[in-house]
Scaffold this motif. Sequence first.
Motif, mmCIF file in Angstrom:
data_model
loop_
_atom_site.group_PDB
_atom_site.id
_atom_site.type_symbol
_atom_site.label_atom_id
_atom_site.label_comp_id
_atom_site.label_asym_id
_atom_site.label_seq_id
_atom_site.Cartn_x
_atom_site.Cartn_y
_atom_site.Cartn_z
ATOM 1 N N TRP A 92 57.103 14.306 91.619
ATOM 2 C CA TRP A 92 56.910 15.344 92.625
ATOM 3 C C TRP A 92 56.163 14.832 93.846
ATOM 4 C CZ3 TRP A 92 54.329 18.771 88.413
ATOM 5 C CH2 TRP A 92 53.120 18.204 87.986
ATOM 6 N N THR A 93 56.235 15.634 94.904
ATOM 7 C CA THR A 93 55.487 15.384 96.131
ATOM 8 C C THR A 93 54.439 16.477 96.269
ATOM 9 O OG1 THR A 93 57.404 14.375 97.230
ATOM 10 C CG2 THR A 93 55.629 15.185 98.643
ATOM 11 N N ARG A 94 53.169 16.087 96.377
ATOM 12 C CA ARG A 94 52.102 17.075 96.564
ATOM 13 C C ARG A 94 51.983 17.431 98.045
ATOM 14 N NH1 ARG A 94 47.198 13.939 94.210
ATOM 15 N NH2 ARG A 94 48.378 12.263 95.222
ATOM 16 N N TRP A 95 51.560 18.653 98.333
ATOM 17 C CA TRP A 95 51.456 19.109 99.712
ATOM 18 C C TRP A 95 50.340 20.137 99.841
ATOM 19 C CZ3 TRP A 95 52.228 24.228 99.033
ATOM 20 C CH2 TRP A 95 53.159 24.642 98.068
ATOM 21 N N SER A 96 50.004 20.457 101.085
ATOM 22 C CA SER A 96 49.010 21.500 101.352
ATOM 23 C C SER A 96 49.378 22.227 102.631
ATOM 24 C CB SER A 96 47.600 20.914 101.456
ATOM 25 O OG SER A 96 47.496 20.059 102.590
ATOM 26 N N HIS A 97 48.768 23.398 102.807
ATOM 27 C CA HIS A 97 49.017 24.202 104.007
ATOM 28 C C HIS A 97 47.770 25.021 104.317
ATOM 29 C CE1 HIS A 97 51.278 26.429 107.013
ATOM 30 N NE2 HIS A 97 50.811 27.556 106.500
ATOM 31 N N THR A 98 47.400 25.055 105.575
ATOM 32 C CA THR A 98 46.237 25.827 106.012
ATOM 33 C C THR A 98 46.675 27.242 106.393
ATOM 34 O OG1 THR A 98 45.152 23.834 106.833
ATOM 35 C CG2 THR A 98 44.336 25.937 107.660
#
Length: 424
Positions: free
Chosen positions: A371-377
């Motif tokens: 998987w690819t980890r991600w984030s969002h503000t």
Amino acid sequence: MPSPTPAGHHHETGYDRRRLRQWLDGEARADGVTRRRLLTLLAATAAGTALGAPRTARAADTPIVKPLPPEWFIQRGTNAETRWEALHKTGHHTPNDLFFVRNHTATPLLSADDWRLRLWGSGLRHTPSEAKPVEFGYDDLRALPAVTRTAFVECAGNARSSYTTQQGDTVAGTPWTLGAIGVARWRGVRLADVLRRAGLSPHAVDVQPRGLDAEYLSGGENLGRVRRPLPLAKALDDVLLAYEMNGEPLPHDHGYPVRVLVPSWVGIASIKWVGDIEVSAQPLYSPWNTTFYRLFGPSHPENGSAPITRQTIKSAFELADGATFTAGRTHVVHGRSWSGAGAVTHVDISTDGGTTWQPARLHDRPRAGTWTRWSHTWRPDTPGTTHLLARATDTAGRTQPETAVPNTHGYLFNAVIRHPVNVV
């Protein structure tokens, strides 16, 4: 421009179609279930009747060995689903004690000292029958050249419950949400090396690993031990016989002493507690790629699809359902996206139920098989309930759709999940 489909993918599709024709024409061997029984099941399913959740044999008092604290897991009979909020900040690899468990019966407690892997069948040069198997012990495998690979294992029914909760479809099987997946660093030997040492014949076409867990009962029938064939091309490509998981010997619940690892394919292909492998010059079928792990329903072929192989594309937030956020404050939400068709290269996030979308920040170099980890503000302004959505795109050009095509078993849900949250 998206990258081409991963090497071997087109070959796998051709294999699926060819084997389906061979089975329907009576040219393949369906091991463990009669052709008459299979045709009855297929006819019932094609008519729109779900087969129902398979019943397991009577399990032990503790079908899973490791502790299952409720803040980490949702127990589902002989299975245990990982809670996504428990994965928050755990790193790229899922810790062994947080890894989901998919068992047909109960975890067997095996000894590496007594374990043997037997290879047999018409696809070996010197073993035309099971009477003359080639055997490898645990130390024999560990003496072979080792390979380490990061890869996910995911149940084919992961997110099954969303067919019902989001789309109103009736499906059969364990009502997984999104926690029937984990990524680990696996160490073992190439199945290709073991097959060649056993004397692989040029006539071999299928390879069928079988587990050492208890025989499986479904609808009053004993289907034997869990087994599922692989095309020889896949077996010789990237399949491992794994004996370590995240730098430790395999835990009992995850296949100790040795399991099969089939990267990017549905979890049923990665047979745990492998004890023997049939190598065949004849196409093979078992209940796990005839009755189960095929797609049935109005949107699929009358007699069912070819056996499912590669996993689909999904995304998940590292949040509990109904997580609470404070209005007027800035929050960072995290999640992960993955696909069986290639690496995830782009993820879009919606914080208003799908009205608008913004790109997420990726935290991993996109790689196939994991998987690819991600984030969002996010800074919510208005109190109330809403849904967070994540939509991934992979190197094969696949993007999660709004709606998944239903099937009676509830496999391969790939639509965007609507994750409920509260703003206060």
